[in-house]
Design a protein around this motif. Structure first.
Motif, PDB file in Angstrom:
ATOM      1  N   LEU A 141      43.869  35.174  41.019  1.00  0.00           N
ATOM      2  CA  LEU A 141      45.182  35.804  41.003  1.00  0.00           C
ATOM      3  C   LEU A 141      45.202  36.708  39.795  1.00  0.00           C
ATOM      4  O   LEU A 141      45.124  36.219  38.662  1.00  0.00           O
ATOM      5  N   MET A 142      45.262  38.023  40.044  1.00  0.00           N
ATOM      6  CA  MET A 142      45.170  38.979  38.940  1.00  0.00           C
ATOM      7  C   MET A 142      46.333  39.967  38.966  1.00  0.00           C
ATOM      8  O   MET A 142      47.019  40.109  39.963  1.00  0.00           O
ATOM      9  N   GLY A 143      46.497  40.699  37.855  1.00  0.00           N
ATOM     10  CA  GLY A 143      47.529  41.725  37.774  1.00  0.00           C
ATOM     11  C   GLY A 143      48.043  41.855  36.355  1.00  0.00           C
ATOM     12  O   GLY A 143      47.556  41.185  35.439  1.00  0.00           O
ATOM     13  N   GLU A 144      49.049  42.720  36.174  1.00  0.00           N
ATOM     14  CA  GLU A 144      49.660  42.894  34.855  1.00  0.00           C
ATOM     15  C   GLU A 144      50.455  41.641  34.483  1.00  0.00           C
ATOM     16  O   GLU A 144      50.803  40.837  35.356  1.00  0.00           O
ATOM     17  N   PHE A 165      44.632  34.108  36.525  1.00  0.00           N
ATOM     18  CA  PHE A 165      44.191  34.917  35.390  1.00  0.00           C
ATOM     19  C   PHE A 165      45.363  35.257  34.467  1.00  0.00           C
ATOM     20  O   PHE A 165      46.497  35.353  34.921  1.00  0.00           O
ATOM     21  N   PRO A 166      45.080  35.498  33.196  1.00  0.00           N
ATOM     22  CA  PRO A 166      46.119  36.080  32.345  1.00  0.00           C
ATOM     23  C   PRO A 166      46.327  37.554  32.719  1.00  0.00           C
ATOM     24  O   PRO A 166      45.514  38.127  33.437  1.00  0.00           O
ATOM     25  N   GLY A 167      47.402  38.157  32.244  1.00  0.00           N
ATOM     26  CA  GLY A 167      47.686  39.566  32.537  1.00  0.00           C
ATOM     27  C   GLY A 167      46.584  40.478  32.019  1.00  0.00           C
ATOM     28  O   GLY A 167      46.028  40.237  30.954  1.00  0.00           O
ATOM     29  N   ILE A 168      46.295  41.557  32.775  1.00  0.00           N
ATOM     30  CA  ILE A 168      45.141  42.397  32.403  1.00  0.00           C
ATOM     31  C   ILE A 168      45.364  43.242  31.156  1.00  0.00           C
ATOM     32  O   ILE A 168      44.418  43.547  30.457  1.00  0.00           O
ATOM     33  N   SER A 169      46.620  43.675  30.906  1.00  0.00           N
ATOM     34  CA  SER A 169      46.765  44.483  29.687  1.00  0.00           C
ATOM     35  C   SER A 169      47.769  43.858  28.738  1.00  0.00           C
ATOM     36  O   SER A 169      48.629  44.524  28.187  1.00  0.00           O
ATOM     37  N   ASP A 170      47.655  42.549  28.581  1.00  0.00           N
ATOM     38  CA  ASP A 170      48.481  41.816  27.642  1.00  0.00           C
ATOM     39  C   ASP A 170      48.089  42.216  26.217  1.00  0.00           C
ATOM     40  O   ASP A 170      46.946  42.034  25.806  1.00  0.00           O
ATOM     41  N   PRO A 171      49.037  42.811  25.458  1.00  0.00           N
ATOM     42  CA  PRO A 171      48.693  43.273  24.108  1.00  0.00           C
ATOM     43  C   PRO A 171      48.320  42.134  23.154  1.00  0.00           C
ATOM     44  O   PRO A 171      47.692  42.368  22.125  1.00  0.00           O
ATOM     45  N   ASN A 172      48.701  40.890  23.525  1.00  0.00           N
ATOM     46  CA  ASN A 172      48.419  39.754  22.635  1.00  0.00           C
ATOM     47  C   ASN A 172      47.060  39.129  22.885  1.00  0.00           C
ATOM     48  O   ASN A 172      46.732  38.093  22.305  1.00  0.00           O
ATOM     49  N   MET A 173      46.289  39.695  23.773  1.00  0.00           N
ATOM     50  CA  MET A 173      45.070  39.016  24.192  1.00  0.00           C
ATOM     51  C   MET A 173      43.954  40.017  24.468  1.00  0.00           C
ATOM     52  O   MET A 173      44.188  41.028  25.122  1.00  0.00           O
ATOM     53  N   SER A 174      42.771  39.728  23.969  1.00  0.00           N
ATOM     54  CA  SER A 174      41.645  40.610  24.237  1.00  0.00           C
ATOM     55  C   SER A 174      41.255  40.512  25.721  1.00  0.00           C
ATOM     56  O   SER A 174      41.297  39.443  26.315  1.00  0.00           O
ATOM     57  N   SER A 175      40.872  41.649  26.304  1.00  0.00           N
ATOM     58  CA  SER A 175      40.545  41.634  27.730  1.00  0.00           C
ATOM     59  C   SER A 175      39.290  40.817  28.030  1.00  0.00           C
ATOM     60  O   SER A 175      39.068  40.405  29.170  1.00  0.00           O
ATOM     61  N   SER A 227      46.564  51.481  34.517  1.00  0.00           N
ATOM     62  CA  SER A 227      45.735  50.389  33.981  1.00  0.00           C
ATOM     63  C   SER A 227      45.233  49.470  35.098  1.00  0.00           C
ATOM     64  O   SER A 227      44.112  48.953  35.044  1.00  0.00           O
ATOM     65  N   GLU A 228      46.033  49.290  36.130  1.00  0.00           N
ATOM     66  CA  GLU A 228      45.617  48.451  37.253  1.00  0.00           C
ATOM     67  C   GLU A 228      44.539  49.169  38.073  1.00  0.00           C
ATOM     68  O   GLU A 228      43.504  48.590  38.411  1.00  0.00           O
ATOM     69  N   ALA A 229      44.800  50.450  38.351  1.00  0.00           N
ATOM     70  CA  ALA A 229      43.837  51.244  39.128  1.00  0.00           C
ATOM     71  C   ALA A 229      42.475  51.278  38.419  1.00  0.00           C
ATOM     72  O   ALA A 229      41.430  51.204  39.055  1.00  0.00           O
ATOM     73  N   ALA A 230      42.515  51.347  37.073  1.00  0.00           N
ATOM     74  CA  ALA A 230      41.268  51.446  36.306  1.00  0.00           C
ATOM     75  C   ALA A 230      40.435  50.169  36.430  1.00  0.00           C
ATOM     76  O   ALA A 230      39.212  50.231  36.557  1.00  0.00           O
ATOM     77  N   VAL A 231      41.088  49.017  36.411  1.00  0.00           N
ATOM     78  CA  VAL A 231      40.350  47.756  36.563  1.00  0.00           C
ATOM     79  C   VAL A 231      39.827  47.638  37.996  1.00  0.00           C
ATOM     80  O   VAL A 231      38.680  47.270  38.234  1.00  0.00           O
ATOM     81  N   THR A 234      45.939  53.241  47.076  1.00  0.00           N
ATOM     82  CA  THR A 234      44.921  52.172  47.102  1.00  0.00           C
ATOM     83  C   THR A 234      44.147  52.181  48.430  1.00  0.00           C
ATOM     84  O   THR A 234      43.472  51.226  48.757  1.00  0.00           O
ATOM     85  N   LYS A 235      44.287  53.264  49.156  1.00  0.00           N
ATOM     86  CA  LYS A 235      43.705  53.348  50.502  1.00  0.00           C
ATOM     87  C   LYS A 235      42.226  52.914  50.520  1.00  0.00           C
ATOM     88  O   LYS A 235      41.423  53.403  49.731  1.00  0.00           O
ATOM     89  N   GLY A 236      41.912  51.984  51.409  1.00  0.00           N
ATOM     90  CA  GLY A 236      40.526  51.551  51.576  1.00  0.00           C
ATOM     91  C   GLY A 236      40.022  50.620  50.485  1.00  0.00           C
ATOM     92  O   GLY A 236      38.863  50.211  50.497  1.00  0.00           O
ATOM     93  N   GLN A 237      40.887  50.255  49.532  1.00  0.00           N
ATOM     94  CA  GLN A 237      40.417  49.430  48.408  1.00  0.00           C
ATOM     95  C   GLN A 237      40.859  47.971  48.487  1.00  0.00           C
ATOM     96  O   GLN A 237      40.561  47.183  47.596  1.00  0.00           O
TER      97      GLN A 237
END
Ligand SMILES: Nc1nc2c(ncn2[C@@H]2O[C@H](COP(=O)(O)OP(=O)(O)OP(=O)(O)O)[C@@H](O)[C@H]2O)c(=O)[nH]1
Ligand SMILES: [Mg+2]
Length: 281
Positions: free
Chosen positions: A14-17, A101-111, A137-141, A180-183
């Motif tokens: 389970l992923m996301g911001e 999962f933890p949030g992907i761009s949580d400023p308090n946590m290293s990715s 940031s989501e599209a980039a991951v 997000t077509k096709g992804q």
């Protein structure tokens, strides 16, 4: 493939911001609420949830393990912890593992805290906030996700109840679908809060978006199970389906020739095999 045991279960991350609803969704799917659902971002290690009744423990980056308290998961030091292992006797966990999962761009946590867990996963349910859906940031991951993971993953537009008029709902759904077509294998709008409130009311459950989503999820798990039965390695590490061993051939039932001990001192005679036994994999 492991021998003598059931094939491994698909592992769905389970992923996301942060605050997109990942933990709320894990709890909804399990029908119990062991994970903290918080308004503010939580500093929580990835939680690998499996079927069972074992006491929770954490697996450290150095491979060592130590017990943790279910009520104090947030006290676990995230940098040193690879993941928290949580066993729960929930129906869904009989067919797959969930990894919150933890949030992907949580400023308090290293990715690195979540990036190092990617190599364990087969597929993802990605939660994106309806109000700020599919950020850069989501599209980039997601762009860097292997093709086989993308094709077996689901995009959930969560907090859909926060969009109050039909025009906004349609606009967000169309834009996210286009971008997000096709992804993804499927994209569904959902209100997790309404789904939780629905309880046994099937009409409310469907109206919340949880009905169509969970139906698709069940199909996805079935497809994934067929893939994960073919390899011990998580699909993330395979990249594409071509690199997974072919499915085991269906073996015609045949009688295997019985082994007869040779009398001592006699030479082995060359014989033709009577029936050819196909290898299982
Ligand atoms: N209105 C509304 N609120 C929601 C929905 N889904 C989740 N929430 C709320 O959003 C907040 C964050 O939810 P979490 O499940 O903790 O989010 P998360 O993605 O696990 O957050 P982090 O672990 O901190 O990254 C909670 O207060 C939830 O009750 C939804 O569909 N609608
Ligand atoms: Mg969470």
């Amino acid at each position: 493939m492991s021998t003598g045991t059931a094939p491994r279960k698909p592992r769905i991350a389970l992923m996301g911001e942060f605050s997109a609803g990942k933990s709320t969704l894990s709890n909804l799917l399990m029908g119990v609420r062991p994970l903290p659902e918080k308004v503010t971002a939580t500093r929580l290690s990835p939680v690998w949830i499996k079927y069972g009744s074992e006491a929770p423990y954490r697996v450290n980056v150095d491979g060592s393990q130590s017990p943790v308290s279910i009520n104090r998961l947030e006290d676990v030091p995230v940098e040193e912890t690879r993941y928290i292992n949580l066993s729960i006797e929930a129906d869904i966990l009989e067919v797959c593992d969930l990894i919150d999962f933890p949030g992907i761009s949580d400023p308090n946590m290293s990715s690195i805290v979540w990036e190092r867990m990617l190599e364990e996963i087969d597929a993802v349910i990605w939660c994106t906030h309806a109000n700020q859906a599919w950020r850069q940031s989501e599209a980039a991951v997601w762009e860097n996700m292997p093709e086989i993971v993308q094709q077996n993953s689901i995009l959930l537009i969560t907090r859909y109840d926060k969009l109050t008029n039909e025009r906004d709902r349609l606009r967000v759904f169309k834009r996210v679908s286009r971008e997000t077509k096709g992804q993804f294998g499927g994209i569904f709008p959902v209100s997790l809060l309404q789904a939780i409130k629905a309880g046994e009311d099937y009409e409310l459950w469907d109206a919340s978006g949880a009905g169509p989503f969970t139906e698709h999820l069940i199909d996805t798990i079935e497809k994934l199970s067929a893939l994960t039965a073919r390899t011990d390695h998580p699909l993330y590490t395979h990249g594409t389906e071509d690199s997974i061993p072919a499915p085991a051939p269906i073996v015609p039932r045949s009688v295997s020739p019985r082994r007869v001990a040779r009398p001592e001192g006699t030479e082995r005679r060359k014989t033709r095999p009577i029936t050819r036994i196909e290898p299982q994999n």
